[in-house]
Design a protein around this motif. Structure first.
Motif, PDB file in Angstrom:
ATOM      1  N   THR A  63     -20.554 -24.454 -21.009  1.00  0.00           N
ATOM      2  CA  THR A  63     -20.605 -24.333 -22.461  1.00  0.00           C
ATOM      3  C   THR A  63     -19.290 -23.738 -22.927  1.00  0.00           C
ATOM      4  O   THR A  63     -18.774 -22.801 -22.303  1.00  0.00           O
ATOM      5  N   GLY A  64     -18.740 -24.290 -24.000  1.00  0.00           N
ATOM      6  CA  GLY A  64     -17.473 -23.768 -24.492  1.00  0.00           C
ATOM      7  C   GLY A  64     -16.893 -24.652 -25.573  1.00  0.00           C
ATOM      8  O   GLY A  64     -17.601 -25.432 -26.210  1.00  0.00           O
ATOM      9  N   GLN A  65     -15.580 -24.529 -25.758  1.00  0.00           N
ATOM     10  CA  GLN A  65     -14.883 -25.293 -26.784  1.00  0.00           C
ATOM     11  C   GLN A  65     -13.753 -26.102 -26.177  1.00  0.00           C
ATOM     12  O   GLN A  65     -13.058 -25.625 -25.276  1.00  0.00           O
ATOM     13  N   ASP A 124      -7.407 -28.482 -28.838  1.00  0.00           N
ATOM     14  CA  ASP A 124      -6.853 -29.575 -29.637  1.00  0.00           C
ATOM     15  C   ASP A 124      -5.931 -30.489 -28.842  1.00  0.00           C
ATOM     16  O   ASP A 124      -5.724 -31.639 -29.224  1.00  0.00           O
ATOM     17  N   MET A 139     -10.384 -26.955 -21.863  1.00  0.00           N
ATOM     18  CA  MET A 139     -11.665 -26.434 -22.345  1.00  0.00           C
ATOM     19  C   MET A 139     -11.750 -24.959 -22.003  1.00  0.00           C
ATOM     20  O   MET A 139     -11.456 -24.556 -20.870  1.00  0.00           O
ATOM     21  N   ARG A 183     -12.364 -31.177 -31.485  1.00  0.00           N
ATOM     22  CA  ARG A 183     -13.727 -30.653 -31.454  1.00  0.00           C
ATOM     23  C   ARG A 183     -13.690 -29.172 -31.823  1.00  0.00           C
ATOM     24  O   ARG A 183     -13.230 -28.336 -31.043  1.00  0.00           O
ATOM     25  N   ALA A 184     -14.167 -28.839 -32.992  1.00  0.00           N
ATOM     26  CA  ALA A 184     -14.158 -27.441 -33.421  1.00  0.00           C
ATOM     27  C   ALA A 184     -15.432 -26.716 -32.987  1.00  0.00           C
ATOM     28  O   ALA A 184     -15.434 -25.502 -32.787  1.00  0.00           O
ATOM     29  N   GLU A 185     -16.537 -27.486 -32.811  1.00  0.00           N
ATOM     30  CA  GLU A 185     -17.818 -26.860 -32.502  1.00  0.00           C
ATOM     31  C   GLU A 185     -17.952 -26.581 -31.003  1.00  0.00           C
ATOM     32  O   GLU A 185     -17.225 -27.116 -30.178  1.00  0.00           O
ATOM     33  N   GLN A 186     -18.882 -25.724 -30.685  1.00  0.00           N
ATOM     34  CA  GLN A 186     -19.168 -25.431 -29.274  1.00  0.00           C
ATOM     35  C   GLN A 186     -19.942 -26.597 -28.676  1.00  0.00           C
ATOM     36  O   GLN A 186     -20.825 -27.162 -29.302  1.00  0.00           O
TER      37      GLN A 186
END
Length: 223
Positions: free
Chosen positions: A67-69, A72, A94, A119-122
């Motif tokens: 799980t993470g972000q 860019d 990531m 992707r800005a969301e988690q």
């Protein structure tokens, strides 16, 4: 009788050698099937957390859940996908919720679409650790300036994106990555040609014996 002893021995010895080579390839076939079965079992196994200590020989294809972000940045590796054609593998950094920064293979986009949706969301993903061996003697050097990569050189990518030298190939991403098609790891790209080799050797043994028989028949007619 003396005229056929030499070709008979030569034919039998040659056929025995060819049969032994075919038998060896059949043994290699069973060995390779065992390896592929083990890899497939590893790929589809229960996912674990990202390991702290990295051991490529022991952790190749190991399933992980993260799980993470997604960052860019993106690197684009030129590949070819079945029934689609040329395109790019998209590699992004990531950052996990534990604070680790790794390389993520997000999937495939067509060659005319050299972009990676930010992707800005988690996100949560299921993937597999992988240390790809994309490079051979004919592989061009990566064109870093133009962001055109011909091999997933993990050390070079990790240095450029400031991540650990660790690559996860995405199998599932939630929410899904828009515009990208996942290319999860599988055994399709691992060659297993031993059956064809075995058939070739056994066929040569049959041809060898037929030629030997023809030679002996001709010599017997000369007597």
């Amino acid at each position: 009788m003396k005229r056929i002893i030499a070709p008979l021995l030569f034919g039998l010895i040659g056929a025995a050698i060819l049969v032994s080579l075919g038998t060896w390839q059949m043994q290699r076939l069973e060995w390779k099937r065992g390896i592929l079965s083990k890899i497939e079992s590893t790929i589809s196994g229960d996912p674990i957390a990202l390991p702290q200590l990295i051991s490529p020989s022991e952790q190749e294809y190991m399933p992980v859940r993260l799980t993470g972000q997604i960052g860019d940045q993106a690197l684009f590796v030129l590949v070819s996908a079945k029934r689609v054609g040329a395109g790019w593998r998209v590699i992004s950094p990531m950052t996990t919720v534990e604070g680790r920064r790794i390389l993520l293979d997000r999937g495939f986009t067509p060659v005319e679409n050299k972009t990676a949706p930010p992707r800005a969301e988690q996100i949560t993903l299921l993937g597999n650790l992988h240390w790809p061996d994309d490079r051979n003697s004919s592989t061009p050097e990566n064109d870093v300036a133009k962001n055109t990569w011909f091999a997933r050189d993990i050390a070079q990518m990790a240095e450029l994106l400031d991540t650990e030298p660790l690559l996860v190939i995405a199998r599932e991403i939630a929410p899904p990555d828009p515009g990208l098609t996942l290319l999860p790891v599988d055994t399709a790209g691992i060659p297993n040609d031993h059956l064809q080799y075995a058939i070739t050797w056994f066929s040569l043994a049959v041809v060898w014996l037929l030629m030997t028989g023809a030679l002996i028949w001709r010599r017997s007619k000369e007597d």
